[in-house]
Design an enzyme around this catalytic site. Sequence first.
Site, PDB file in Angstrom:
ATOM      1  N   PRO A   2      38.396  29.036  30.281  1.00 49.14           N
ATOM      2  CA  PRO A   2      38.405  29.571  28.917  1.00 49.14           C
ATOM      3  C   PRO A   2      39.758  30.135  28.478  1.00 49.14           C
ATOM      4  O   PRO A   2      40.151  31.217  28.893  1.00 49.14           O
ATOM      5  CB  PRO A   2      37.339  30.666  28.961  1.00 49.14           C
ATOM      6  N   GLU A   3      40.467  29.373  27.696  1.00 45.82           N
ATOM      7  CA  GLU A   3      41.625  29.878  26.973  1.00 45.82           C
ATOM      8  C   GLU A   3      41.208  29.889  25.501  1.00 45.82           C
ATOM      9  O   GLU A   3      40.026  29.782  25.205  1.00 45.82           O
ATOM     10  CB  GLU A   3      42.851  28.976  27.220  1.00 45.82           C
ATOM     11  N   LYS A  44      41.614  35.909  23.988  1.00 46.69           N
ATOM     12  CA  LYS A  44      40.530  35.191  24.664  1.00 46.69           C
ATOM     13  C   LYS A  44      39.258  36.022  24.711  1.00 46.69           C
ATOM     14  O   LYS A  44      38.346  35.732  25.489  1.00 46.69           O
ATOM     15  CB  LYS A  44      40.976  34.806  26.084  1.00 46.69           C
ATOM     16  N   HIS A  75      23.919  32.514  38.849  1.00 41.75           N
ATOM     17  CA  HIS A  75      25.142  33.176  38.418  1.00 41.75           C
ATOM     18  C   HIS A  75      24.957  33.937  37.110  1.00 41.75           C
ATOM     19  O   HIS A  75      25.934  34.383  36.519  1.00 41.75           O
ATOM     20  CB  HIS A  75      26.267  32.152  38.265  1.00 41.75           C
ATOM     21  N   ARG A  94      32.122  33.806  39.456  1.00 39.02           N
ATOM     22  CA  ARG A  94      33.047  34.618  40.248  1.00 39.02           C
ATOM     23  C   ARG A  94      33.166  36.069  39.809  1.00 39.02           C
ATOM     24  O   ARG A  94      33.988  36.800  40.356  1.00 39.02           O
ATOM     25  CB  ARG A  94      34.393  33.937  40.304  1.00 39.02           C
ATOM     26  N   ARG A 241      51.234  31.256  39.906  1.00 40.16           N
ATOM     27  CA  ARG A 241      50.644  30.187  39.108  1.00 40.16           C
ATOM     28  C   ARG A 241      51.325  28.865  39.410  1.00 40.16           C
ATOM     29  O   ARG A 241      52.475  28.839  39.819  1.00 40.16           O
ATOM     30  CB  ARG A 241      50.825  30.491  37.620  1.00 40.16           C
TER      31      ARG A 241
END
Length: 251
Positions: A2-3, A44, A75, A94, A241
Amino acid sequence: MPELPEVETIRRQLEKKIVGKTLDGPSISLRVNKKIVGVRRRAKILIIDFSDGSSLLFHLKLTGQLIFNGQLSKHTRHVFKFSDDSQLIFNDMRKFGWWKYVKDSKDIEKAFGPEAPEINLKAFQGILKKRLNAKIKPLLMDQKFIAGIGNIYSDEILFAAKVQPLRRVKTLTPKEIKAIWLNIGKILKEAIRKRGTSERDYVDALGKKGDYLKYLKVYRREGQKCSRCGGIVKRIKMGSRSAHFCPKCQR
DNA sequence: TTCAATGTTTAGAC
DNA sequence: GGTCTAAACATTGA
């Protein structure tokens, strides 16, 4: 992941589904009668606004999902129920993502730089001047500098602009700056039209994968042929990154 | 078994 | 304060 395009996709879908509905209080241990008047996005962060001025904030981080009338899974972190028995499922494998209830959402406006797809060229040139020593890729991902761009779209924007991710702002020509700016708008808007990139976990608010994955030119394409010049896409580490680019046609 | 992946925050060095 | 690096958060799957 998700950006901005992914969160914006969810926002547009949710807006159609839940504005006008009333949140069922016990679902978030809050007072009842929270009528939804809008669904916004800042950077975001997804924001559900209530008629009393309070809001629910969501950050999906890496693996968060917000699915309208979705299925419960192992989840699932929270279920938001509406008075018409529809519901919004918040999944996050996560657990990096979060949601919170706030009395007012003024603070988050100031916490970020201008929205990436909306910034004009003059403003973009202006903020670049303040960070002449920064490398362009991490700068594009700095939410306080400009809001909404993450690792995937920063790689794609720089590829489209033919600029290497390691370049420092002070070495960029006016032409290159304009090309970066142009492609920020172009690529983010195109990615929104394709309902985002589903690299692994991302799905939209209807539980469907985004279509932009097949349009990626460099992200996660290490070792493959550059679609523009035939060079070989390279992956390098920048901080913790990875950055992907074509060393032949990105300068 | 170890490691890389993702976004953000925080901490520390220079 | 800018810039860089590393660690932390949780989990999976290569």
